[in-house]
Enzyme design. Sequence first.
Site, PDB file in Angstrom:
ATOM      1  N   GLU A 121      -4.591   2.465  -4.317  1.00 34.96           N
ATOM      2  CA  GLU A 121      -3.126   2.511  -4.310  1.00 34.96           C
ATOM      3  C   GLU A 121      -2.526   1.234  -3.722  1.00 34.96           C
ATOM      4  OE1 GLU A 121      -4.568   4.989  -0.716  1.00 34.96           O
ATOM      5  OE2 GLU A 121      -5.185   4.590  -2.776  1.00 34.96           O
ATOM      6  N   ASP A 160       0.868  -1.187   0.000  1.00 39.17           N
ATOM      7  CA  ASP A 160       0.000   0.000   0.000  1.00 39.17           C
ATOM      8  C   ASP A 160       0.901   1.233   0.000  1.00 39.17           C
ATOM      9  OD1 ASP A 160      -2.935   1.064   0.519  1.00 39.17           O
ATOM     10  OD2 ASP A 160      -1.583   2.228   1.794  1.00 39.17           O
ATOM     11  N   ILE A 161       0.661   2.151  -0.961  1.00 38.91           N
ATOM     12  CA  ILE A 161       1.472   3.363  -1.029  1.00 38.91           C
ATOM     13  C   ILE A 161       1.145   4.242   0.182  1.00 38.91           C
ATOM     14  CG2 ILE A 161       1.936   5.463  -2.357  1.00 38.91           C
ATOM     15  CD1 ILE A 161       1.280   3.911  -4.886  1.00 38.91           C
TER      16      ILE A 161
END
Length: 470
Positions: free
Chosen positions: A380, A337-338
Amino acid sequence: MTRREETNISFAKRFFKSQSVTFPFIDYLKEPVVILKRDGHILEANNAFLKFSGVKKKDIIGKDSQDIMPLKVLSENIVKCKFDRLEKSEQITFGNHILNATITPVIVNEDLNFISIIFRDSSAFVQLERALLKRNKELGIINTLSGAFISSGNIDSVFTDLLERALIVSDFGIGWIVMKEDGKFALRSVSGASLELRHELEKGELNTLYNDVVELTDPMYVLESGETERIEILKKEGIVFFACIPLRVGAETTGILMLASRVEIKFDFDTAALFSLIGNNISLISEKIKLFQETQRLALTDGLTGLYNVRFFYDMLNKEIARSRRYNTLFSLILFDIDDFKIINDTQGHQAGDEALRSVASILSTVSRETDIVVRYGGEEFILMLPNTPKTEAFTLANRIREKVEEHSYLEKETVKITMSGGVATFPEDAEDSKSLLYAADMAMYEAKARGKKQIYSYRRVRETGIQEA
């Protein structure tokens, strides 16, 4: 035969039967006519026959019919007509004409008086019949080749089926198909070749020839007996006839069909037409395959990043779990996960955010291994499935990917950086099914987030259901 022609021939037969020696009205008949004596010598011929055969009357009257063309061809049936006293028919070719000859015994008072021969030009009818037969054959070939695409349950096997059908309709024993993929030639199917030739083809030994064929504007490239010896691998295979048929869609050459034979083949117009027909239809089918594969790709990939989508991932995850159970193997998941991606969207705009996602996806694809499945999981988040990979190896790969992502500068700005948090889980060590495995990877990733972000955590199933760093 038209009604007028039938009337003329019927009149001629009645007319001959009514005459005993002279034939004053014979020249009024449009059809070529010859009258023979009982011994086969020519008694009379009309102007239509003289013009048709290109002879003068004085040169044939009284001559044996066996010495005059096209009567010579009819000798056997003339003799049968004489002894059987029955009408005979025969189709012959004379010059550019196809003729139906009707040989009729004229009997007067139970004695054979003479024999009449009436010729009818049926060239147009025969040519029409041949054209129809040719068209039927072409339709049969088209249906045979099209059936490979329609009936195949596996799109990957279509080229194999296509090649087998092409060999059947062309009556060749050896063949292979190469397709241009990313600027290179890929061997898609081969049949009838020795193992040695297969290996040479897989190594690309004929790629230079393929490139030459692509450059040609000719519909095909053919090597006959003697010419094939210039190519060593064809010579070793005993090939004495070799044809390369470009597969073209518009002006683009998308592949090449090769047909080869260990026995000599007469290359003529009909053979060239057959090659062209087969090549054109395989070209059309290969384009359909390409469109079908593109449709499949679009259905299984994420439109923004080009990575696999969630639908494909869930399907592959279930298959990998089934395979793991069957063969007692393991595999791992990495969920990324960004970190703080919302900031990029808020400060740079959503288009910039999309560009950043594409850049991250490109790094994931580049750093991951060929056997890994890289997926945009949503928003994301990204997930990787790693077949036959224990947790320690998955953890090492996850950190390598994380570092590459952090090193990269985004949006062509040195100041725009991205970090990621990730969680690793392994089947069957951390879960019994797909749902619990995804939960384990998710929990590990959230633990990484909770402990400061931009790091990787591995899931550990313990009594307290805790999560520990690997």
